[in-house]
Design an enzyme around this catalytic site. Structure first.
Site, mmCIF file in Angstrom:
data_model
loop_
_atom_site.group_PDB
_atom_site.id
_atom_site.type_symbol
_atom_site.label_atom_id
_atom_site.label_comp_id
_atom_site.label_asym_id
_atom_site.label_seq_id
_atom_site.Cartn_x
_atom_site.Cartn_y
_atom_site.Cartn_z
ATOM 1 N N ARG A 126 0.866 -1.185 0.000
ATOM 2 C CA ARG A 126 0.000 0.000 0.000
ATOM 3 C C ARG A 126 0.897 1.226 0.000
ATOM 4 O O ARG A 126 1.869 1.277 0.772
ATOM 5 C CB ARG A 126 -0.862 -0.035 1.268
ATOM 6 C CG ARG A 126 -1.790 1.133 1.422
ATOM 7 C CD ARG A 126 -2.473 1.130 2.791
ATOM 8 N NE ARG A 126 -1.868 2.118 3.655
ATOM 9 C CZ ARG A 126 -2.483 2.705 4.681
ATOM 10 N NH1 ARG A 126 -3.726 2.378 4.995
ATOM 11 N NH2 ARG A 126 -1.855 3.597 5.423
ATOM 12 N N TYR A 184 -2.859 11.666 5.296
ATOM 13 C CA TYR A 184 -3.149 10.394 5.948
ATOM 14 C C TYR A 184 -2.090 9.352 5.560
ATOM 15 O O TYR A 184 -1.719 9.235 4.386
ATOM 16 C CB TYR A 184 -4.545 9.863 5.549
ATOM 17 C CG TYR A 184 -4.658 8.411 5.900
ATOM 18 C CD1 TYR A 184 -4.808 8.021 7.223
ATOM 19 C CD2 TYR A 184 -4.496 7.418 4.933
ATOM 20 C CE1 TYR A 184 -4.816 6.687 7.578
ATOM 21 C CE2 TYR A 184 -4.502 6.079 5.268
ATOM 22 C CZ TYR A 184 -4.665 5.721 6.596
ATOM 23 O OH TYR A 184 -4.650 4.408 6.948
ATOM 24 N N ASP A 186 -5.095 3.773 -0.050
ATOM 25 C CA ASP A 186 -6.212 4.005 0.872
ATOM 26 C C ASP A 186 -6.632 5.473 0.795
ATOM 27 O O ASP A 186 -5.857 6.362 1.133
ATOM 28 C CB ASP A 186 -5.754 3.656 2.304
ATOM 29 C CG ASP A 186 -6.902 3.635 3.300
ATOM 30 O OD1 ASP A 186 -8.025 4.037 2.932
ATOM 31 O OD2 ASP A 186 -6.668 3.204 4.445
ATOM 32 N N HIS A 246 -9.141 6.599 2.520
ATOM 33 C CA HIS A 246 -9.570 6.874 3.890
ATOM 34 C C HIS A 246 -10.844 7.710 3.940
ATOM 35 O O HIS A 246 -10.937 8.692 4.677
ATOM 36 C CB HIS A 246 -8.425 7.525 4.685
ATOM 37 C CG HIS A 246 -8.304 6.970 6.075
ATOM 38 N ND1 HIS A 246 -8.671 7.666 7.190
ATOM 39 C CD2 HIS A 246 -7.876 5.772 6.532
ATOM 40 C CE1 HIS A 246 -8.461 6.935 8.268
ATOM 41 N NE2 HIS A 246 -7.985 5.768 7.895
ATOM 42 N N GLU A 271 -8.953 1.708 -1.671
ATOM 43 C CA GLU A 271 -9.648 1.431 -0.401
ATOM 44 C C GLU A 271 -10.452 2.629 0.086
ATOM 45 O O GLU A 271 -9.987 3.775 -0.015
ATOM 46 C CB GLU A 271 -8.589 1.055 0.636
ATOM 47 C CG GLU A 271 -9.159 0.771 2.014
ATOM 48 C CD GLU A 271 -8.053 0.469 3.018
ATOM 49 O OE1 GLU A 271 -6.951 0.048 2.599
ATOM 50 O OE2 GLU A 271 -8.290 0.673 4.216
ATOM 51 N N GLU A 309 -13.423 -1.452 6.872
ATOM 52 C CA GLU A 309 -12.696 -1.541 8.141
ATOM 53 C C GLU A 309 -13.461 -0.914 9.306
ATOM 54 O O GLU A 309 -13.202 -1.259 10.452
ATOM 55 C CB GLU A 309 -11.289 -0.931 8.021
ATOM 56 C CG GLU A 309 -11.264 0.568 7.820
ATOM 57 C CD GLU A 309 -9.855 1.131 7.677
ATOM 58 O OE1 GLU A 309 -9.029 0.503 7.018
ATOM 59 O OE2 GLU A 309 -9.605 2.208 8.239
ATOM 60 N N ARG A 340 -13.323 -5.505 3.920
ATOM 61 C CA ARG A 340 -12.249 -5.279 4.894
ATOM 62 C C ARG A 340 -12.707 -5.358 6.343
ATOM 63 O O ARG A 340 -11.965 -4.962 7.258
ATOM 64 C CB ARG A 340 -11.605 -3.912 4.618
ATOM 65 C CG ARG A 340 -10.640 -4.047 3.493
ATOM 66 C CD ARG A 340 -9.793 -2.877 3.230
ATOM 67 N NE ARG A 340 -9.207 -2.174 4.344
ATOM 68 C CZ ARG A 340 -8.177 -2.610 5.072
ATOM 69 N NH1 ARG A 340 -7.639 -3.779 4.817
ATOM 70 N NH2 ARG A 340 -7.704 -1.864 6.052
ATOM 71 N N GLU A 351 -3.935 -7.342 5.515
ATOM 72 C CA GLU A 351 -3.089 -6.169 5.803
ATOM 73 C C GLU A 351 -2.058 -6.540 6.875
ATOM 74 O O GLU A 351 -2.392 -7.186 7.871
ATOM 75 C CB GLU A 351 -3.967 -5.018 6.302
ATOM 76 C CG GLU A 351 -3.189 -3.742 6.601
ATOM 77 C CD GLU A 351 -4.101 -2.590 6.988
ATOM 78 O OE1 GLU A 351 -5.299 -2.829 7.256
ATOM 79 O OE2 GLU A 351 -3.608 -1.446 7.013
ATOM 80 N N TRP A 401 -11.659 12.109 8.454
ATOM 81 C CA TRP A 401 -10.213 11.906 8.605
ATOM 82 C C TRP A 401 -9.782 10.658 7.881
ATOM 83 O O TRP A 401 -10.442 9.659 7.868
ATOM 84 C CB TRP A 401 -9.830 11.770 10.090
ATOM 85 C CG TRP A 401 -8.400 11.373 10.189
ATOM 86 C CD1 TRP A 401 -7.298 12.152 9.911
ATOM 87 C CD2 TRP A 401 -7.896 10.082 10.527
ATOM 88 N NE1 TRP A 401 -6.161 11.419 10.051
ATOM 89 C CE2 TRP A 401 -6.479 10.148 10.421
ATOM 90 C CE3 TRP A 401 -8.484 8.872 10.882
ATOM 91 C CZ2 TRP A 401 -5.644 9.060 10.668
ATOM 92 C CZ3 TRP A 401 -7.687 7.790 11.137
ATOM 93 C CH2 TRP A 401 -6.267 7.886 11.036
HETATM 94 O O1 KDG Z 1 -7.759 3.027 13.930
HETATM 95 C C1 KDG Z 1 -7.810 3.480 12.614
HETATM 96 C C2 KDG Z 1 -6.780 2.801 11.767
HETATM 97 O O2 KDG Z 1 -6.804 1.426 11.962
HETATM 98 C C3 KDG Z 1 -6.986 3.112 10.309
HETATM 99 O O3 KDG Z 1 -6.811 4.482 10.095
HETATM 100 C C4 KDG Z 1 -5.979 2.337 9.478
HETATM 101 O O4 KDG Z 1 -7.133 2.893 7.456
HETATM 102 C C5 KDG Z 1 -6.383 2.168 8.068
HETATM 103 C C6 KDG Z 1 -5.842 1.010 7.374
HETATM 104 O O5 KDG Z 1 -6.227 0.813 6.222
HETATM 105 O O6 KDG Z 1 -5.042 0.303 7.961
HETATM 106 MG MG MG Z 2 -7.898 1.894 5.697
#
Ligand code: KDG
Ligand code: MG
Length: 402
Positions: free
Chosen positions: A147, A159, A210, A212, A236, A262, A283, A339, A402
């Protein structure tokens, strides 16, 4: 066999972890991860005040009945705190079951379906040359999937990019820090990053990215389309997924593979995404999604729609969750990728484990149960410290994802 005691161990060996230990009358105990990043103590209270008293005297082999008891029995369903607490109990019980039967948990879930679990690493850099260096370093370590996150010119603290020279860690001790975000600068920059990466490293390594949750569906569609020439393994969290329908729009415009989930805590968060085949990788994670019992069902449902797994595995998921994810990932047919964001050496010392990394793959090991322990006397030297994830604001100060 009966459950005779259960208690929480909260520690902070470089970051916070909450671990549930369940003891039985036969001297066998199991561990479950109960870490919810930035909201750790809410799960501790939920378990101590509301769940542990209901566990004493129960048969630890009754994983399905206990899961239903904690889920349906609470009347108040779902939510990250509830589902993390249920996951901790469920995972600890599978650990006990494996130890009692003297077999690794993957054997209880269907047995090995593969030789190892393909994992992806995190590479990052403050600019394109340092991101390329970081990717090359991970290739040299044997990773076959990486990644890549990179600082965006004109955007403070992107991020996935560390502020100093320590490895990237999302949570920070103290109160939440604030970061700045610009969608336009990001959208213009990311294709240049992946173009440079493909020129430097060639076609063979899997690259992931990612977002995010930071784009609207149409912005995400634009990004996906602009990244198609660099054939990413996945894009992602292109947009927040509370509105699952949003992914339909992304799908209409781009063939880039999509991963999300996630932050999901129930399969219902993913139901439309999966049955409409709007995503390619789910995820959801064992610790926040209700445990092995829940994730096995989610994975099996996803398999029907050719959606594969990509379990979340950041550092806020403890080694207990990493082991649980590897055991489940070894057993299911539709495993996609795992991951792997390595824990710090101190965290690894606090949680001695049987799993290992070898040439791009991880192996859960063959110890009975999950193969993870907790060194409580070492853990006691690192007490909990309040920590939060950052928040983000756009250039005009508006709070954003975020
Ligand atoms: O607690 C939040 C994190 O686990 C996250 O920001 C990590 O996005 C993330 C990832 O893909 O690992
Ligand atoms: Mg993530």
């Amino acid at each position: 066999m009966k459950i005779v005691a259960a208690r929480l161990i909260v520690c902070s060996p470089d970051r916070n972890f909450v671990t549930l230990r369940i003891d039985t009358d036969e001297g066998i105990y199991g561990l479950g991860d109960a870490t919810l990043n930035g909201r750790e103590l809410a799960v501790v209270a939920y378990l101590e005040e509301h769940i542990i008293p209901c566990l004493i005297g129960r048969d630890p082999f009754a994983t399905e009945d206990i899961w239903q008891y904690l889920y349906r029995g609470a009347y108040w369903r779902r939510g990250p705190v509830t589902m993390t607490a249920i996951a901790a109990v469920d995972v600890a019980l599978w650990d006990i079951k494996g130890k009692a039967l003297k077999t690794p948990v993957y054997n209880l879930l269907g047995g090995k379906s593969r030789q190892g679990a393909l994992v992806y690493a995190h590479a990052n850099g403050s600019d394109i040359p340092s991101a390329i260096d970081s990717v090359k370093k991970h290739i040299a370590e044997g990773y076959q999937a990486i990644r890549v996150q990179c600082g965006v010119p004109g955007v403070l603290s992107s991020y996935g990019v560390p502020k100093g020279d320590k490895p990237y860690e999302p949570a920070e001790r103290g109160l939440p820090s604030e970061s700045v975000w610009s969608t336009e600068k990001y959208l213009n920059f990311v294709p240049k990053l992946f173009e440079a990466l493909r020129i430097e490293i060639g076609e063979d390594i899997h690259l992931l990215h990612d977002v995010h949750h930071r784009l609207t569906p149409i912005e995400a569609a634009r990004l996906g389309r602009s990244l198609e020439p660099y054939h990413l393994f996945w894009l992602e969290d292109p947009t927040p997924a509370e509105n699952q329908e949003a992914f339909r729009l992304i799908r209409q415009h781009t063939v880039i593979p999509i991963a999300t989930g996630e932050v999901f805590n129930s399969f219902w968060d993913a139901h439309d995404l999966v049955r409409n085949q709007w995503i390619d990788y789910l995820r959801m994670t064992i610790v926040h999604g209700g445990g092995i019992t829940a994730l096995k069902k989610a994975a099996d449902f996803a398999a029907v729609y050719q959606v594969r797994t990509g379990f979340h595995g950041a550092t806020d998921l403890s080694p207990v969750t990493m082991a649980a994810a590897l055991h489940l990932g070894m057993a299911i047919h539709n495993f996609g990728i795992q991951e792997h964001m390595p824990h710090s050496p101190l965290t690894d010392d606090v949680f001695p484990h049987a799993y290992r990394f070898e040439e791009g793959y991880m192996h859960p090991g063959d110890a009975p149960g999950l193969g993870v322990d907790l060194d409580e006397s070492l853990a006691a030297q690192y007490p909990y410290q309040r920590a939060y994830l950052p928040v983000a604001r756009t250039l005009d100060g508006t709070l954003t994802d975020w």
